[in-house]
Design an enzyme around this catalytic site. Sequence first.
Site, PDB file in Angstrom:
ATOM      1  CG  ASP A 189      -1.786   1.364   0.921  1.00 14.78           C
ATOM      2  OD1 ASP A 189      -2.757   1.394   0.314  1.00 14.78           O
ATOM      3  OD2 ASP A 189      -2.120   1.996   2.488  1.00 14.78           O
TER       4      ASP A 189
ATOM      5  CD  GLU B 239      -2.693   2.085  -3.057  1.00 13.93           C
ATOM      6  OE1 GLU B 239      -3.838   2.539  -3.661  1.00 13.93           O
ATOM      7  OE2 GLU B 239      -1.544   2.145  -2.641  1.00 13.93           O
TER       8      GLU B 239
ATOM      9  CG  ASP C 213      -8.157   2.558  -3.070  1.00  8.93           C
ATOM     10  OD1 ASP C 213      -8.766   2.633  -1.865  1.00  8.93           O
ATOM     11  OD2 ASP C 213      -7.165   2.309  -2.699  1.00  8.93           O
TER      12      ASP C 213
END
Length: 823
Positions: free
Chosen positions: A523, A552, A621
């Site tokens: 992340d 990510e 997201d």
Amino acid sequence: MVGLALLLVAAPGCVAALPAVDEWPPAPALVLERESDPGKLPPSVTAEPLPDGRWRCMFRFTPGPGPRQVALAGTFNGWNPAATPFTGPDGNGRWSATIELPSGPHFYKFVVNGTDWRPDPENADGEPDGHGGRNSALRLGQVANLTASPAVLGDGVINALALEHRQDTPLYFQRTSDHELLLRLRTLVDDVEKAAVSVQGGGLFDMTMVKTAAPFTWWEARVRLPEVTAQPPVAADGKEPGGYRYAFVLQDGELRASSPQTYGVPLVADAIFRTPDWAKHAVWYQIMPDRFRNGNRANDPDPVHPWTSEWFKLQPYEEARTGQTFYNWIVFDRLYGGDFDGLEEKLPYLKELGVNALYLNPVFIGDSHHKYNATNYLHIDPAFGPGDDDYEEIAAREDLRDPATWEWTRADRRFLAFLKAAKAQGFRVIIDGVFNHVGTKHPAFVDVQKRGRASRYADWFNVTSWEPFEYTGWGGFGALPEFRKTATGLASESAKQHIFDVTRRWMAPDGDVSAGIDGWRLDVPNEIPMPFWVEWRDLVKAINPDAYIVGEIWDRADAWLDGRHFDAVMNYTFARAVVAWVFDRKTSISASEFDLRLRELRLAYPHEATLVLQNLMNSHDTDRIASMAFNPDRAYDHANRVQDNGPNYNNAKPDAEAYARARLAALLQMIYIGAPMVYYGDEVGMWGGDDPTCRKPMLWEDLQPYEAPEENYVLRPQLEHYRRIIALRKAHPALRTGSVQTLLADDDRNVWAVLRKDADEQLIIVATPAAQAQMVEVPVQPNAPRRWQGVFGTEETLEVVDGKLRLKVPALGGIVLHAATPK
């Protein structure tokens, strides 16, 4: 167009023929003079030429009153806000930083107080940042400011200044084995008639054009290095052995010359970039554990939200929360009771769907539905476990800095049991590594709040003031305290060691690699300086060389895919290209532009990384894939939250056309190079805007009817489509690891055709987002098979006539044809 002076001359004595195989140097070299004009600069930047051809650039910025710190982040430092701090302010409130940069385009932003990213207000030049904002552009040198090539083919003049070959960039240099190189060279368009690579003692290798995007052309060659049988020469310092040498040989008209620079390659590579073979055959499925399946009522949180309830309807416990609204806390605090019992129960469903690799959003304990605010990396959230919580008792005995004190909770053991069950059914499992920040209940942060500077963890977090106590939270959220960083990684050695120990704990529980996870999704890794990830990767690969690491990264990720950081990234750049071609209407790109965007990615990344990229369309997201198609002509992941964009985002159930476009996008995921990833529920037609609406609980047929049954039900045609296209990918290895070649990009008919090929089979994919069926003629290679069998979209057998296949592509659809590779 900016004028370009010819800062070169060809050495005398040039002849028209390319050099002999054994000639070295391969030809008289072009002479390159350093440029002294940086080109057009914004008022905020000055550039001074340096002797090595680089530029000393000073950036200036006036952020306004009150900033504690300002930094420069951009493509030149991995977008690291800690790498290039500004000094200041001066008497006029102006901050400044100096950095050395090479000629070429660079993109940047100013970062205020660690979280406020701003484009340069004095620079109108830039490009979209992929999040609805803009990155500022600095184009250094005359070549970087060109908009068109001034070259004339065959005039006997070659612009040495425009030549580019960088051994530190996968776009230009990849060592695929000890004895093979993939090399590329950039020239101006229409500046070179022929290009080749000459290897000293190894021969001449012709280059082919692989991309043209004005004002440049890129050339490529695969080079076989010679076998070395004799002892290599000793370098001048007597320490390092010699290596291979190569140079580029260029011809235009009567001019034959070699590149101004020759290049050296060590005899033995330090490391050849390899990614896990299993990841090249993965079909990923992303799961938010709380929202997938409730299999154990005994571990349900209190209160647990009814699984089949209508999303926008408040339950009695929510109505009692006075002063709060649906989008003000209420919906974000919901817990639905998904757990590992439910996930294990549905492994047969996932196997029937065809997926074989699972990415789980955070599973560590945290007081939210998403768990990105970890309370403790050592333990799994009890809500996912067996229902009896022994976390507090065990955590009280543990020392975060001493792995010898760490124990397993009952929830931890339930997770390990799930891993065993999933692996037994052929699944690989990776989990979210959220190592940039934690939650406010994390024991280390609690101790810092309690003890202040006297805490053993005082150096872990980015505390900006001790009295009053203030700290930096990720994205400005106080619930997510960030670890403190330096230019090279985490500031605290003990915090870094804790993360390394946590990594080892879950990859090799009790020392057993076979019982651990198969890798990590990281992340916001770009918010931790890159040197940290180099060291962390070494640790991961030492524990399990077959582990998979995916970051990510929302934009182009060249710097992260160099073999030293990640194996792959979540390929949002692929998603943007598909959305722009398949979903957008008024602003849609052409088939040739779509092809160019995908080609650029294939060239930019090492082939090993390309094979394992997570080719997703959406995630937790973004808005859902069907809702994206239903809301065209907007920047990807922008203006898509119902609470922010109100009536301008259509959050109703998508129509039939939107679902058809979503099916086409999913087909492109399955036939393209890289590993496709499905976000849970897309395959059954789930829909909705960005967070939180994209995180509804999974639709299951055995739980129907849901409230609002006209909207919430499993869409069988969508599910059958996903099963079929996943089966198609799994049935044909060429769709997973074969080469990619564009056959057609027809802008008039809006049709794209591509060839996927390996040693045993070839597949032609023809697709269109046009609203009407299209008749097209697809050119094939001269040695292509004559007969092609339809395996998707048609059952016809087609024959090549005059080097072309004539076929009809269905509206908003695609056709896949198959043939054996001729031997």
